[in-house]
Design a protein around this motif. Structure first.
Motif, mmCIF file in Angstrom:
data_model
loop_
_atom_site.group_PDB
_atom_site.id
_atom_site.type_symbol
_atom_site.label_atom_id
_atom_site.label_comp_id
_atom_site.label_asym_id
_atom_site.label_seq_id
_atom_site.Cartn_x
_atom_site.Cartn_y
_atom_site.Cartn_z
ATOM 1 N N ASP A 179 42.558 -40.729 134.031
ATOM 2 C CA ASP A 179 41.426 -39.920 134.498
ATOM 3 C C ASP A 179 41.053 -38.852 133.472
ATOM 4 O OD1 ASP A 179 41.401 -41.407 136.839
ATOM 5 O OD2 ASP A 179 42.422 -39.865 138.032
ATOM 6 N N GLN A 180 42.064 -38.220 132.897
ATOM 7 C CA GLN A 180 41.812 -37.197 131.874
ATOM 8 C C GLN A 180 41.135 -37.810 130.658
ATOM 9 O OE1 GLN A 180 42.259 -33.821 132.089
ATOM 10 N NE2 GLN A 180 41.211 -33.804 130.148
ATOM 11 N N HIS A 215 39.215 -40.450 130.600
ATOM 12 C CA HIS A 215 37.830 -40.753 130.967
ATOM 13 C C HIS A 215 36.960 -39.497 130.886
ATOM 14 C CE1 HIS A 215 37.830 -44.966 132.063
ATOM 15 N NE2 HIS A 215 38.993 -44.800 132.681
ATOM 16 N N ARG A 216 37.486 -38.371 131.370
ATOM 17 C CA ARG A 216 36.732 -37.110 131.279
ATOM 18 C C ARG A 216 36.523 -36.716 129.819
ATOM 19 N NH1 ARG A 216 39.702 -36.011 135.836
ATOM 20 N NH2 ARG A 216 41.327 -34.846 134.755
ATOM 21 N N HIS A 224 36.398 -38.695 127.277
ATOM 22 C CA HIS A 224 35.419 -39.615 126.700
ATOM 23 C C HIS A 224 33.996 -39.206 127.078
ATOM 24 C CE1 HIS A 224 32.916 -43.249 126.396
ATOM 25 N NE2 HIS A 224 33.575 -43.385 125.274
ATOM 26 N N ASP A 225 33.807 -38.771 128.314
ATOM 27 C CA ASP A 225 32.486 -38.319 128.747
ATOM 28 C C ASP A 225 32.040 -37.078 127.964
ATOM 29 O OD1 ASP A 225 32.446 -40.375 130.572
ATOM 30 O OD2 ASP A 225 32.961 -39.110 132.298
ATOM 31 N N GLU A 226 32.989 -36.201 127.654
ATOM 32 C CA GLU A 226 32.674 -34.975 126.930
ATOM 33 C C GLU A 226 32.585 -35.193 125.418
ATOM 34 O OE1 GLU A 226 35.809 -32.356 128.093
ATOM 35 O OE2 GLU A 226 35.217 -32.386 130.199
ATOM 36 N N HIS A 227 33.301 -36.188 124.912
ATOM 37 C CA HIS A 227 33.369 -36.481 123.473
ATOM 38 C C HIS A 227 33.121 -37.977 123.258
ATOM 39 C CE1 HIS A 227 35.267 -32.524 122.920
ATOM 40 N NE2 HIS A 227 35.953 -32.820 124.007
ATOM 41 N N PRO A 228 31.892 -38.430 123.481
ATOM 42 C CA PRO A 228 31.628 -39.880 123.481
ATOM 43 C C PRO A 228 31.869 -40.576 122.147
ATOM 44 C CG PRO A 228 29.585 -38.638 123.597
ATOM 45 C CD PRO A 228 30.699 -37.645 123.712
ATOM 46 N N LEU A 233 39.342 -46.929 127.084
ATOM 47 C CA LEU A 233 38.053 -47.246 127.663
ATOM 48 C C LEU A 233 37.516 -48.588 127.167
ATOM 49 C CD1 LEU A 233 36.571 -43.686 127.551
ATOM 50 C CD2 LEU A 233 37.599 -44.886 129.461
#
Length: 125
Positions: free
Chosen positions: A105-106, A108-109, A111-115, A122
């Motif tokens: 989960d961390q 994924h978060r 990745h969302d913040e640092h694509p 992922l």
């Protein structure tokens, strides 16, 4: 030092701090002393880095692979021997699963913040 109001690793630092002992115990259990050394380096890097680096990203991917047992089938790796010593009925197994999911989960978060960071997790999801 750090401007914590705009700290890009605030959530990762909180995760690492909260789960530090569990991550160290799991690393030792699943990967022996080499994995424990790696988690110590990762925790130090997370606490001191001003931003997400490739080194941290690689170490997080390696940690996720360790916790999700991705290398236990390879007889050349220490994870195989460490995993063989774990009783499947032990309550530690459930704790390891929960820790692995929390790390996922961390990631994924992050990745969302640092694509643009390369999170292997992922790619496999």
């Amino acid at each position: 030092m750090f401007d914590f109001t705009k700290d890009p690793l605030k959530d990762l630092r909180a995760f690492a701090s909260f789960h530090s002992e569990a991550l160290q115990n799991a690393s030792l259990l699943l990967g022996g002393q080499p994995a424990l050394r790696c988690i110590h380096i990762l925790l130090d890097d997370i606490s001191s880095a001003p931003q997400l680096t490739r080194r941290i990203t690689r170490a997080l991917n390696d940690l996720h692979q360790l916790l999700s047992l991705q290398n236990v089938h390879d007889p050349e790796r220490i994870e195989t021997a460490c995993f063989a010593d774990i009783d499947p009925a032990s309550p530690i197994v459930a704790d390891l699963c929960l820790l692995s999911e929390a790390l996922k989960d961390q990631l994924h978060r992050l990745h969302d913040e640092h694509p643009f960071q390369d999170f292997d997790l992922l790619l496999a999801a």
